[in-house]
Motif scaffolding. Sequence first.
Motif, PDB file in Angstrom:
ATOM      1  N   ASN A 241       0.813  -1.224   0.000  1.00  0.00           N
ATOM      2  CA  ASN A 241       0.000   0.000   0.000  1.00  0.00           C
ATOM      3  C   ASN A 241       0.847   1.275   0.000  1.00  0.00           C
ATOM      4  OD1 ASN A 241      -2.635  -1.184   0.005  1.00  0.00           O
ATOM      5  ND2 ASN A 241      -2.350  -1.698   2.171  1.00  0.00           N
ATOM      6  N   LYS A 309      -6.362 -16.665  -6.564  1.00  0.00           N
ATOM      7  CA  LYS A 309      -7.127 -16.887  -5.328  1.00  0.00           C
ATOM      8  C   LYS A 309      -7.815 -18.247  -5.364  1.00  0.00           C
ATOM      9  CE  LYS A 309     -11.172 -15.175  -4.870  1.00  0.00           C
ATOM     10  NZ  LYS A 309     -12.360 -14.300  -4.746  1.00  0.00           N
ATOM     11  N   SER A 347      -6.736 -14.133   1.838  1.00  0.00           N
ATOM     12  CA  SER A 347      -7.462 -12.953   2.304  1.00  0.00           C
ATOM     13  C   SER A 347      -6.831 -11.677   1.752  1.00  0.00           C
ATOM     14  CB  SER A 347      -7.484 -12.912   3.829  1.00  0.00           C
ATOM     15  OG  SER A 347      -6.167 -12.823   4.363  1.00  0.00           O
ATOM     16  N   LYS A 348      -5.513 -11.675   1.610  1.00  0.00           N
ATOM     17  CA  LYS A 348      -4.833 -10.517   1.038  1.00  0.00           C
ATOM     18  C   LYS A 348      -5.169 -10.382  -0.443  1.00  0.00           C
ATOM     19  CE  LYS A 348      -0.281  -8.353   0.653  1.00  0.00           C
ATOM     20  NZ  LYS A 348       1.158  -8.425   1.031  1.00  0.00           N
ATOM     21  N   LYS A 350      -7.940 -11.152  -1.854  1.00  0.00           N
ATOM     22  CA  LYS A 350      -9.293 -10.582  -1.958  1.00  0.00           C
ATOM     23  C   LYS A 350      -9.237  -9.053  -1.876  1.00  0.00           C
ATOM     24  CE  LYS A 350     -11.657 -14.578   0.080  1.00  0.00           C
ATOM     25  NZ  LYS A 350     -12.478 -15.051   1.222  1.00  0.00           N
ATOM     26  N   LYS A 351      -8.428  -8.525  -0.959  1.00  0.00           N
ATOM     27  CA  LYS A 351      -8.303  -7.065  -0.809  1.00  0.00           C
ATOM     28  C   LYS A 351      -7.645  -6.452  -2.044  1.00  0.00           C
ATOM     29  CE  LYS A 351      -7.939  -7.359   4.228  1.00  0.00           C
ATOM     30  NZ  LYS A 351      -7.060  -7.143   5.407  1.00  0.00           N
ATOM     31  N   LYS A 354     -10.130  -6.150  -4.882  1.00  0.00           N
ATOM     32  CA  LYS A 354     -11.003  -4.994  -4.668  1.00  0.00           C
ATOM     33  C   LYS A 354     -10.294  -3.698  -5.055  1.00  0.00           C
ATOM     34  CE  LYS A 354     -14.713  -6.968  -3.061  1.00  0.00           C
ATOM     35  NZ  LYS A 354     -15.999  -6.879  -3.839  1.00  0.00           N
ATOM     36  N   LYS A 355      -9.012  -3.607  -4.723  1.00  0.00           N
ATOM     37  CA  LYS A 355      -8.240  -2.416  -5.049  1.00  0.00           C
ATOM     38  C   LYS A 355      -8.077  -2.271  -6.557  1.00  0.00           C
ATOM     39  CE  LYS A 355      -4.056   0.018  -3.586  1.00  0.00           C
ATOM     40  NZ  LYS A 355      -2.902  -0.017  -2.652  1.00  0.00           N
ATOM     41  N   TYR A 358     -11.191  -1.049  -8.048  1.00  0.00           N
ATOM     42  CA  TYR A 358     -11.301   0.381  -7.766  1.00  0.00           C
ATOM     43  C   TYR A 358     -10.536   1.190  -8.810  1.00  0.00           C
ATOM     44  CZ  TYR A 358     -10.729   4.783  -5.124  1.00  0.00           C
ATOM     45  OH  TYR A 358     -10.720   6.097  -4.729  1.00  0.00           O
TER      46      TYR A 358
END
Length: 368
Positions: A241, A309, A347-348, A350-351, A354-355, A358
């Motif tokens: 990030n 994933k 889980s990472k 998945k984030k 989403k990013k 975006y």
Amino acid sequence: MSKELSQVKQLRLCALCDDKPSKYCCPRCEVFYCSLDCYKSDKHMECSENFYRECVNQELASHHVDEDAKLKMVEILKKMHENGDDEIDDPENCEDVDSDDGSDIDLHTRIQDLNLDDPDALWNALTEDERNEFEFMLSKGDVGAIIPQWEPWWLYCKEKKLIEDVNETSNEAEVLKTCPQIKSVPKFSSLTSVKPSPAIRFNMANVIASYAFTLRYFNGEIEPVETAIYMLDICTNLNNNINFEDPDLAIESVAQRCLQSELIETDETSLDVMRNDTLLILKGPSEENKLFYSKAAFSHIIQIFTDAKSQSKSNKTDSNVDNKNKGIFSKKFPEHNKNHLPSIDVSKLKKIIKKLEYYLSFLDSCND
């Protein structure tokens, strides 16, 4: 002492022709030889043929071959066959070739009906010269020289003209069909009501640079989990990030991560290609369609991470089976399996997906 050893090496004659000084050493029988002709000679045939047969059997037995891989193997073998024909200087020497070896039949014809999952069938279809040539390239590490070079989909760029002929046809539409299909994502206004920071554009450049390098690095061959791991290794925006306030820093960050990576071996030439590829993607195919390549790239990245994933979830249950069924090739050459790769957190992923969605949604909003 080192000087004496050097002199001994220079005086050592080829053990196969007993004429010229030896330059190489066979990795199997350790005989010293001077040239490819001696390596492929009758004196050395038994050693070289058995060695190559084992390598081919182990390699092909350890991999499941899909249709694309089969077609690529046909292209590689055909190219090797054609290169071998070019090296024949004296047509009269063709008479010495055994008429039973199938050399008078086109390689593609010889293997078109074979099961490429069967290493013995493939091996038997090759001529003696083809086996020796492939073995020699394998021992020298030159097999990659005959693998077809992947051509990225973002290379097309319409030339900007001050005056254009109204009757001139453009092939841009046909070129864009070869690009990754652009995904549909929610409208940006439905994701957030906050105006994004100007850094979003530079962060996206960091992602695109890592994508461009990774695809070139794997010659366009995408294995989702491995590709995702390599991208995260060099893309600090997705992995940590990190935000960027300058486009040059965003791209140079990828270059520095490539040089520092324990997974990647690269050089400045490859990094220059990455910088140019990033620029081409950001510029787009034409002045009127600047964002198309960027949207295609992010769509492809989303698909890669989504597949990674899914595979990561299934690999957890299959890992024990894979270890039990590990072939001889994977045991002998562990760098060819994935045991050296770091684990990846579902889980990472998945984030990150989403990013990426975006970012793609933001690009759609720029068109609006």
